[in-house]
Design a protein around this motif. Structure first.
Motif, PDB file in Angstrom:
ATOM      1  N   UNK A 187     -59.899  -1.438  18.982  1.00 23.08           N
ATOM      2  CA  UNK A 187     -59.463  -2.193  20.155  1.00 23.08           C
ATOM      3  C   UNK A 187     -57.879  -2.393  19.804  1.00 23.08           C
ATOM      4  N   UNK A 188     -57.289  -2.585  20.987  1.00 20.81           N
ATOM      5  CA  UNK A 188     -55.794  -3.025  20.517  1.00 20.81           C
ATOM      6  C   UNK A 188     -55.722  -4.244  19.787  1.00 20.81           C
ATOM      7  N   UNK A 189     -54.677  -4.179  18.890  1.00 21.61           N
ATOM      8  CA  UNK A 189     -54.314  -5.398  17.989  1.00 21.61           C
ATOM      9  C   UNK A 189     -52.913  -6.029  18.546  1.00 21.61           C
ATOM     10  N   UNK A 190     -52.897  -7.266  18.763  1.00 19.97           N
ATOM     11  CA  UNK A 190     -51.659  -7.898  19.149  1.00 19.97           C
ATOM     12  C   UNK A 190     -50.887  -8.639  17.841  1.00 19.97           C
ATOM     13  N   UNK A 191     -49.640  -8.486  17.824  1.00 23.00           N
ATOM     14  CA  UNK A 191     -49.182  -9.255  16.526  1.00 23.00           C
ATOM     15  C   UNK A 191     -47.880  -9.734  16.681  1.00 23.00           C
ATOM     16  N   UNK A 192     -46.973 -10.114  15.571  1.00 16.59           N
ATOM     17  CA  UNK A 192     -45.812 -10.615  15.613  1.00 16.59           C
ATOM     18  C   UNK A 192     -44.722  -9.706  14.740  1.00 16.59           C
ATOM     19  N   UNK A 193     -43.815  -9.307  15.137  1.00 17.26           N
ATOM     20  CA  UNK A 193     -42.611  -8.562  14.544  1.00 17.26           C
ATOM     21  C   UNK A 193     -41.808  -9.799  14.020  1.00 17.26           C
ATOM     22  N   UNK A 194     -41.443 -10.699  15.120  1.00 16.40           N
ATOM     23  CA  UNK A 194     -40.552 -11.892  14.688  1.00 16.40           C
ATOM     24  C   UNK A 194     -40.987 -12.995  15.466  1.00 16.40           C
ATOM     25  N   UNK A 195     -41.187 -14.148  14.773  1.00 20.39           N
ATOM     26  CA  UNK A 195     -41.608 -15.477  15.150  1.00 20.39           C
ATOM     27  C   UNK A 195     -40.381 -16.015  15.586  1.00 20.39           C
ATOM     28  N   UNK A 196     -40.515 -17.173  16.651  1.00 22.44           N
ATOM     29  CA  UNK A 196     -39.397 -18.172  16.980  1.00 22.44           C
ATOM     30  C   UNK A 196     -38.834 -18.642  15.837  1.00 22.44           C
ATOM     31  N   UNK A 197     -39.674 -19.277  15.089  1.00 25.55           N
ATOM     32  CA  UNK A 197     -39.360 -19.884  13.834  1.00 25.55           C
ATOM     33  C   UNK A 197     -38.588 -18.811  12.989  1.00 25.55           C
ATOM     34  N   UNK A 213     -36.816 -16.358  13.756  1.00 30.34           N
ATOM     35  CA  UNK A 213     -35.615 -15.945  14.462  1.00 30.34           C
ATOM     36  C   UNK A 213     -34.546 -17.068  14.305  1.00 30.34           C
ATOM     37  N   UNK A 214     -34.916 -17.917  13.995  1.00 27.77           N
ATOM     38  CA  UNK A 214     -33.611 -19.302  13.732  1.00 27.77           C
ATOM     39  C   UNK A 214     -32.904 -19.048  12.713  1.00 27.77           C
ATOM     40  N   UNK A 215     -31.760 -19.240  12.972  1.00 24.19           N
ATOM     41  CA  UNK A 215     -31.115 -18.975  11.843  1.00 24.19           C
ATOM     42  C   UNK A 215     -30.192 -17.321  11.553  1.00 24.19           C
ATOM     43  N   UNK A 216     -31.099 -16.598  12.676  1.00 20.74           N
ATOM     44  CA  UNK A 216     -30.531 -15.183  12.642  1.00 20.74           C
ATOM     45  C   UNK A 216     -29.490 -14.984  13.695  1.00 20.74           C
ATOM     46  N   UNK A 217     -29.750 -16.182  14.745  1.00 20.74           N
ATOM     47  CA  UNK A 217     -28.776 -15.884  15.891  1.00 20.74           C
ATOM     48  C   UNK A 217     -28.036 -17.229  15.835  1.00 20.74           C
ATOM     49  N   UNK A 218     -27.048 -17.369  17.032  1.00 22.05           N
ATOM     50  CA  UNK A 218     -26.453 -18.589  17.229  1.00 22.05           C
ATOM     51  C   UNK A 218     -27.362 -19.672  17.238  1.00 22.05           C
ATOM     52  N   UNK A 219     -26.851 -21.102  17.072  1.00 20.95           N
ATOM     53  CA  UNK A 219     -27.456 -22.015  17.259  1.00 20.95           C
ATOM     54  C   UNK A 219     -28.222 -22.312  18.742  1.00 20.95           C
ATOM     55  N   UNK A 220     -29.507 -22.511  18.647  1.00 16.96           N
ATOM     56  CA  UNK A 220     -30.212 -22.559  19.849  1.00 16.96           C
ATOM     57  C   UNK A 220     -30.888 -21.210  20.475  1.00 16.96           C
ATOM     58  N   UNK A 221     -30.303 -20.142  19.892  1.00 15.17           N
ATOM     59  CA  UNK A 221     -30.962 -18.905  20.252  1.00 15.17           C
ATOM     60  C   UNK A 221     -31.981 -18.376  19.289  1.00 15.17           C
TER      61      UNK A 221
END
Length: 168
Positions: free
Chosen positions: A3-13, A15-23
């Motif tokens: 069956x299909x499997x769902x996953x996460x490549x990049x979580x919100x947590x 991603x913080x610090x990889x982008x501008x503050x608040x992004x």
């Protein structure tokens, strides 16, 4: 099949610090078998040297005359569609769809039972000999799944006739 499997490549947590503050972003993933949902089989599915989806001639699947064969399922046993079910119908250059009502079982255990409708070897030969260019069915598999032979996949794909399964 899996069956299909769902996953996460990049979580919100993450991603913080990889982008501008608040992004922040959530980037999900889906892993699925190519035989998931409604799909189209090309000759490469059955034959190593067959053409695949990227080589699918568009004229083999668009702007085709449509022939819908309404063949209600006999709930007591699997039903194999044969030449008599297609006799007297102009199939030349057509997309032939077998509508049986099996799609009503989608999402239930019954859908995956080996009692689904299918196309017989003789029906396969008839469709190929009479010029069908695409063949679809609203069940688990265009072949019966009780044994190990697969005459519909073997015959249709050998003739370059694409197959659509799991139609609803």
């Amino acid at each position: 099949l899996p069956t299909p499997r769902l996953g996460t490549v990049l979580s919100r947590e993450e991603s913080r610090g990889k982008y501008a503050p608040g992004v922040e972003f959530h980037i999900g993933s889906i892993e699925l078998c190519t035989n998931t949902g409604t799909y189209l089989d090309t000759p490469a599915h059955r034959y190593e040297d067959g053409w695949d989806l990227q080589s699918l001639p568009l004229e083999r699947c668009v702007n085709l005359p449509l022939v819908v064969i309404d063949l209600p399922l006999d709930a007591a046993a699997p039903y194999g569609f044969g030449p008599a079910d297609f006799a007297g119908i102009d199939l030349m250059g057509a997309a032939v769809i077998m509508r049986t009502g099996w799609a009503a079982h989608w999402g239930t255990p019954k859908y995956f039972e080996n009692s689904h409708p299918y196309l017989t070897a003789e029906g396969t030969d008839f469709l190929a000999d009479h010029g069908a260019v695409l063949v679809g069915i609203d069940s688990l598999n265009i072949d019966g799944t009780v044994g190990t032979d697969r005459p519909a996949h073997t015959g249709l794909l050998a003739h370059g006739i694409a197959i659509v399964e799991h139609l609803t």
